[in-house]
Design an enzyme around this catalytic site. Structure first.
Site, mmCIF file in Angstrom:
data_model
loop_
_atom_site.group_PDB
_atom_site.id
_atom_site.type_symbol
_atom_site.label_atom_id
_atom_site.label_comp_id
_atom_site.label_asym_id
_atom_site.label_seq_id
_atom_site.Cartn_x
_atom_site.Cartn_y
_atom_site.Cartn_z
ATOM 1 N N HIS A 187 0.834 -1.207 0.000
ATOM 2 C CA HIS A 187 0.000 0.000 0.000
ATOM 3 C C HIS A 187 0.866 1.253 0.000
ATOM 4 C CE1 HIS A 187 0.519 0.727 4.413
ATOM 5 N NE2 HIS A 187 0.479 -0.588 4.515
ATOM 6 N N ASP B 100 -0.003 4.381 1.182
ATOM 7 C CA ASP B 100 -0.184 5.363 2.260
ATOM 8 C C ASP B 100 0.633 5.003 3.486
ATOM 9 O OD1 ASP B 100 -2.109 3.169 2.551
ATOM 10 O OD2 ASP B 100 -2.888 4.288 4.276
ATOM 11 N N ASP C 71 6.510 1.107 6.406
ATOM 12 C CA ASP C 71 5.207 0.459 6.276
ATOM 13 C C ASP C 71 4.309 1.438 5.530
ATOM 14 O OD1 ASP C 71 2.764 -0.793 6.554
ATOM 15 O OD2 ASP C 71 2.614 -0.472 8.718
ATOM 16 N N GLU D 191 -4.768 1.991 3.389
ATOM 17 C CA GLU D 191 -4.744 0.745 4.163
ATOM 18 C C GLU D 191 -4.749 1.028 5.651
ATOM 19 O OE1 GLU D 191 -2.694 -2.631 6.326
ATOM 20 O OE2 GLU D 191 -2.159 -0.511 6.161
ATOM 21 N N GLU D 192 -4.031 2.071 6.043
ATOM 22 C CA GLU D 192 -3.842 2.348 7.465
ATOM 23 C C GLU D 192 -5.116 2.835 8.164
ATOM 24 O OE1 GLU D 192 -1.338 1.440 8.953
ATOM 25 O OE2 GLU D 192 0.388 1.442 7.613
ATOM 26 N N ASP E 220 4.190 -6.552 3.365
ATOM 27 C CA ASP E 220 3.642 -5.634 4.370
ATOM 28 C C ASP E 220 3.805 -6.185 5.778
ATOM 29 O OD1 ASP E 220 2.427 -3.417 5.429
ATOM 30 O OD2 ASP E 220 0.383 -4.048 4.980
ATOM 31 N N HIS F 214 4.949 3.511 12.883
ATOM 32 C CA HIS F 214 3.869 4.449 13.190
ATOM 33 C C HIS F 214 4.257 5.429 14.291
ATOM 34 C CE1 HIS F 214 0.810 1.223 11.612
ATOM 35 N NE2 HIS F 214 1.672 1.614 10.693
#
Length: 479
Positions: free
Chosen positions: A76, A78, A115, A145-146, A169, A453
Site C-alpha cells: 500500500h 499510504d 510500512d 490501508e492504514e 507488508d 507508526h
C-alpha cells in the site's frame, strides 16, 4: 546525490527515497498514485488507476517464463503520519528528511513510512530490473490501508490474472504470515443533552501508558486510557454529584490509547479529587508491570461549554464503563493466538454527540458479528446509534500452499535456518484481495522495521538487502 544513493540494493533505496519526497499520508494519496502511474508509463507498462488512487502496473513475463502463472506483488502507498513534539514539518505538504545511521534508515522528527513504502520500492524496482527473471508481474498498490483498507475494498481486480500473491507488508524479517483476522471499525454514537450545573470544573487526565498495536499487542494486558478514564469518572460520580462536560482519548482506532482526558463539573471538588486519587493508586498497582508510567492528574480548569444533564451523564458513564474491550476469545486451534478482540481506540466529544470508535477483530466471522451486536445492543439501549465501517474478512490459512513451500525452501537455502510461519491477530489486505480473487495463494513478509507508526521508526538496511534477495529468488523459481 540522494541520502540513500550509496545503499544496496541501489534501485530499491533510490525509489524509496523518491517516494519519501512526496507527501503520502492516508487520504493524501493522489500525488503518490500519479507518481506510480508515471513510473509505469515510463517503462511502457500496462497500467490502471482508479478514483480511490489504487494503481495496477503489469509487466510481461521475461523469456522462458511465458507459460508460468502470473505473480502479484502487493503493498500500500499510504503511510501513518506522526511527528515529534516541536517538529514543524507539514506532512501533508512536505517530504521526509531522511538520514542513515549505521545499519538504519530513519526520518528526522517523523515517521519513515517503511510500512509500506518498502513494498512500493521493491515492486517498482522489480518491474524495472531487466536482469530479473519472472513470470507476468502484476503490481497492486492500494491506498488508505492504514485507516481501514479502503483502497483494497474498492479495487477492481478484473485486470489481474494471478492467483499467487507476495504481500510485502510485514515488519519482521524471517516471519511468513499466512493468515490474519478479519475486522471492522464500529462507531458508537451517543446523543448529548446539556444544561447548566453549578459546581467546580475539573480536568481528569490519564497518561503515561505504553499503548501498542490493537491487534498484535492486545493480549499483553496493557491499560487502555479510555477504559481507565471511564473507571475514574465512575468513581468520582459515586463520591459526589457530577456532570460530564467532555471526554477525549486516543487518535487511531488500531492503537491502544496512551492518554485520555475528561472535563467534569462536580458539586464537591474535594470529594471528587479524593475518589480519583484513591482509584489512581489502585490502578497503578493493577498495571505496575505493563504500564509503570501510568499517571492520573486532576486539576481545576475553566470551560465555556455547558455540562451534560444528569440523565445524559449517566448514559455516558454507563457507556464508558460497560463497553467491552480487550481479548474476548482465544483460538482453540492455534495455541496462544487471539481469536476475537476489540479496542476502544478513539473517544471524542462534540456539542451534541459523544463517539467511541472500536476496532473489532476476529478470525471467526460469527464472533466478529457477536461483538458488533454487543456494541449495538448497549449503544441503542442508551439511546444512541452504531455505524460499522471498513469491514474486511479474515484471511484463512491454506493447508496446501505451493507459494509458502517455495518461500520456505528459498529462505532455508539463503539463511540456513527455518522461517517462522504464523497467522496473526491483525488485519492485512490479503483477506480482502483473497475474497476478490478466489483460490489466491498468498504469503506476507518484509524486512525488519522498528517502532512503526512513531517518529522513532527505523528500517534495517541489511534486512532490506536480504529481503530483496529472497523476493528475486522466489520470482525466479515461479515457473
Amino acid at each position: 546525490m540522494g541520502i540513500l544513493s550509496n545503499l544496496e540494493p541501489k534501485r530499491v533505496f533510490e525509489i524509496f527515497e523518491e517516494m519519501c519526497a512526496i507527501p503520502h499520508g492516508s487520504t493524501n494519496t493522489k500525488a503518490i498514485s500519479d507518481w506510480c502511474v508515471a513510473f509505469g508509463e515510463k517503462l511502457g507498462l500496462e497500467h490502471y488507476q482508479d478514483e480511490a488512487n489504487n494503481v495496477i502496473l503489469i509487466a510481461p513475463a521475461t523469456p522462458g517464463y511465458e507459460d508460468a502463472p502470473a505473480v502479484i506483488l502487493q503493498g500500500h502507498v499510504d503511510m501513518v503520519c506522526e511527528k515529534e513534539a516541536g517538529c514543524a514539518k507539514d506532512m501533508d505538504k512536505e517530504g521526509l528528511d531522511l538520514f542513515v545511521d549505521g545499519d538504519l534508515v530513519g526520518a528526522k522528527g517523523t515517521t519513515l513510512g517503511g510500512d509500506d513504502g518498502i513494498a512500493v520500492a521493491m515492486a517498482l524496482a522489480a518491474l524495472e530490473d531487466t536482469t530479473l527473471q519472472h513470470p507476468r508481474l502484476e503490481v497492486v498498490l492500494t491506498t488508505d490501508e492504514e485507516i481501514g483498507m479502503l483502497g483494497a475494498a474498492v479495487l477492481d481486480v478484473t485486470p489481474l490474472q494471478g492467483r499467487t500473491m507476495l504481500n510485502i507488508d510485514s515488519e519482521e524479517e524471517g516471519i511468513f504470515t499466512v493468515g490474519c483476522a478479519g475486522g471492522s471499525s464500529v462507531f458508537c454514537h451517543l446523543p448529548l443533552i446539556r444544561e447548566e450545573f453549578a459546581g467546580e470544573t475539573l480536568a481528569v487526565r490519564v497518561s503515561g501508558l505504553v499503548g501498542g498495536h490493537s491487534g498484535v499487542e492486545i493480549n499483553k494486558g496493557r491499560a487502555n486510557a479510555d477504559v481507565l478514564l471511564g473507571r475514574l469518572l465512575r468513581a468520582m460520580s459515586a463520591a459526589t454529584e457530577l456532570r460530564l462536560v467532555s471526554a477525549e482519548g486516543g487518535s487511531k482506532g488500531n492503537a491502544i490509547p496512551t492518554a485520555a482526558t475528561a472535563v467534569v463539573t462536580v458539586a464537591d471538588g474535594s470529594a471528587a479529587r479524593k475518589a480519583a486519587e484513591t482509584l489512581a493508586a489502585e490502578l497503578k498497582k493493577e498495571y505496575r508491570i505493563t504500564d509503570p508510567g501510568l499517571t492520573v492528574a486532576v486539576e481545576t480548569v475553566e470551560t465555556k461549554s455547558l455540562p451534560m444533564d444528569e440523565v445524559t451523564t449517566g448514559k455516558a458513564l454507563c457507556m464508558l464503563t460497560c463497553l467491552p474491550n480487550g481479548v474476548q476469545a482465544m483460538s482453540m486451534d492455534i495455541p496462544g493466538l487471539v481469536q476475537t478482540s476489540l479496542n476502544i481506540g478513539i473517544l471524542k466529544c462534540g456539542d451534541d454527540e459523544m463517539t467511541a470508535v472500536c476496532s473489532v477483530r476476529s478470525s471467526v466471522a460469527s464472533q466478529k458479528q457477536m461483538v458488533r451486536d454487543r456494541l449495538r445492543c448497549l449503544t441503542e439501549q442508551l439511546g444512541g446509534r452504531v455505524d460499522v465501517v471498513g469491514d474486511y474478512p479474515a484471511w484463512e490459512y491454506l493447508p496446501d500452499s505451493p507459494l509458502r513451500e517455495r518461500m520456505i525452501e528459498v529462505y532455508r537455502e539463503q539463511y540456513g535456518k527455518e522461517p517462522v510461519v504464523e497467522t496473526v491477530h491483525a488485519g492485512l489486505e490479503c483477506g480482502l484481495l483473497g475474497e476478490k480473487l478466489p483460490g489466491l495463494d498468498c504469503v506476507s513478509f518484509g524486512p525488519d522495521l522498528t517502532d512503526i507508526h512513531t517518529p522513532r521508526e527505523r528500517m534495517h538496511i541489511a534486512s532490506v538487502q536480504r529481503t530483496w534477495k529472497l523476493l528475486c529468488e522466489v520470482l525466479k523459481r515461479s515457473k
